[in-house]
Motif scaffolding. Structure first.
Motif, PDB file in Angstrom:
ATOM      1  N   GLU A   1      41.767  44.547  30.912  1.00  0.00           N
ATOM      2  CA  GLU A   1      40.890  43.536  30.322  1.00  0.00           C
ATOM      3  C   GLU A   1      40.205  44.047  29.054  1.00  0.00           C
ATOM      4  O   GLU A   1      39.961  43.282  28.120  1.00  0.00           O
TER       5      GLU A   1
ATOM      6  N   GLU B   1      45.722  29.988  33.011  1.00  0.00           N
ATOM      7  CA  GLU B   1      44.859  31.160  33.217  1.00  0.00           C
ATOM      8  C   GLU B   1      45.347  32.010  34.390  1.00  0.00           C
ATOM      9  O   GLU B   1      45.306  33.241  34.320  1.00  0.00           O
TER      10      GLU B   1
ATOM     11  N   ILE C   1      45.015  24.076  32.263  1.00  0.00           N
ATOM     12  CA  ILE C   1      44.317  25.268  31.775  1.00  0.00           C
ATOM     13  C   ILE C   1      44.166  26.267  32.918  1.00  0.00           C
ATOM     14  O   ILE C   1      44.401  27.468  32.739  1.00  0.00           O
ATOM     15  N   ALA C   2      43.807  25.773  34.107  1.00  0.00           N
ATOM     16  CA  ALA C   2      43.676  26.658  35.279  1.00  0.00           C
ATOM     17  C   ALA C   2      45.015  27.320  35.592  1.00  0.00           C
ATOM     18  O   ALA C   2      45.070  28.537  35.840  1.00  0.00           O
TER      19      ALA C   2
ATOM     20  N   LEU D   1      48.326  33.905  33.109  1.00  0.00           N
ATOM     21  CA  LEU D   1      47.907  35.005  32.242  1.00  0.00           C
ATOM     22  C   LEU D   1      47.393  36.176  33.065  1.00  0.00           C
ATOM     23  O   LEU D   1      47.688  37.337  32.765  1.00  0.00           O
ATOM     24  N   ARG D   2      46.643  35.881  34.120  1.00  0.00           N
ATOM     25  CA  ARG D   2      46.172  36.953  35.016  1.00  0.00           C
ATOM     26  C   ARG D   2      47.367  37.678  35.625  1.00  0.00           C
ATOM     27  O   ARG D   2      47.403  38.911  35.671  1.00  0.00           O
TER      28      ARG D   2
ATOM     29  N   LYS E   1      40.794  40.062  21.293  1.00  0.00           N
ATOM     30  CA  LYS E   1      40.117  38.780  21.075  1.00  0.00           C
ATOM     31  C   LYS E   1      39.022  38.935  20.021  1.00  0.00           C
ATOM     32  O   LYS E   1      38.882  38.095  19.131  1.00  0.00           O
TER      33      LYS E   1
ATOM     34  N   GLU F   1      33.791  35.814  27.226  1.00  0.00           N
ATOM     35  CA  GLU F   1      35.203  35.896  26.824  1.00  0.00           C
ATOM     36  C   GLU F   1      35.625  37.307  26.622  1.00  0.00           C
ATOM     37  O   GLU F   1      35.259  38.165  26.088  1.00  0.00           O
TER      38      GLU F   1
ATOM     39  N   THR G   1      55.242  31.083  33.778  1.00  0.00           N
ATOM     40  CA  THR G   1      54.337  31.061  32.625  1.00  0.00           C
ATOM     41  C   THR G   1      54.881  30.145  31.539  1.00  0.00           C
ATOM     42  O   THR G   1      54.141  29.333  30.969  1.00  0.00           O
TER      43      THR G   1
END
Length: 127
Positions: A88, A74, A70-71, A77-78, A95, A127, A31
Motif C-alpha cells: 500500500e 476496488e 466501483i466496489a 484491485l485489492r 498516487k 487515499e 479484473t
C-alpha cells in the motif's frame, strides 16, 4: 445504514484466500470484466447527466449500479495487489506523485476559477 462498518473479521475468508483459490488467470480476467462493467455504467451515468431519453434505467438504478461496480473494481484491485505483492505504501506514493502532477497542471492555468475550485474541494487524506 449510514453507520455501516465492515470489518475484515466479519468475512469468512481473508483477502489472501480468494487470491489462492481463484489463481492468477482468473483474478486478471475478472479484473478486465469488472473494469469493463464500470466503463459501461460510467457511460450510462454520463448519458443520464445530459438527460438522454434513450436510457432504459432510472438515474437511481444507474447510481446504484455505479456504486456496485466501483466496489467490484476496488475488490479486484485489492486482489491484484495481493497477487503481485504490491504494498500500500508504494501505491500511496504513486498516487501522491500523480496528484501533485495534476495539481501543477491545474495551477499552470493560473486562473481565479482554478484557484476557487481548488479551495472548495475537500482533501481526502485516506487515499
Amino acid at each position: 445504514m449510514d453507520n455501516l462498518k465492515i470489518e475484515q473479521d466479519t468475512l469468512i475468508f481473508g483477502p489472501g484466500v480468494a487470491v489462492k483459490m481463484l489463481g492468477k488467470d482468473q483474478i486478471i480476467t475478472q479484473t478486465f470484466e469488472e473494469i469493463g462493467e464500470l466503463t459501461q455504467v460510467l457511460s450510462k451515468k454520463k448519458r443520464s447527466l445530459i438527460n438522454d431519453k434513450t436510457l432504459r434505467k432510472s438515474k437511481e438504478e444507474i447510481d446504484d449500479n455505479l456504486i456496485e461496480e466501483i466496489a467490484d473494481v476496488e475488490i479486484c484491485l485489492r486482489n491484484l495487489k495481493l497477487l503481485f505483492d504490491i504494498d500500500e505504501k508504494s501505491i500511496k506514493k504513486k498516487k501522491y506523485e500523480k496528484l501533485k502532477r495534476m495539481e501543477k497542471l491545474l495551477l499552470s492555468n493560473n486562473t481565479k476559477d482554478t484557484e476557487n475550485i481548488i479551495k472548495e474541494v475537500p482533501c481526502d487524506n485516506e487515499e
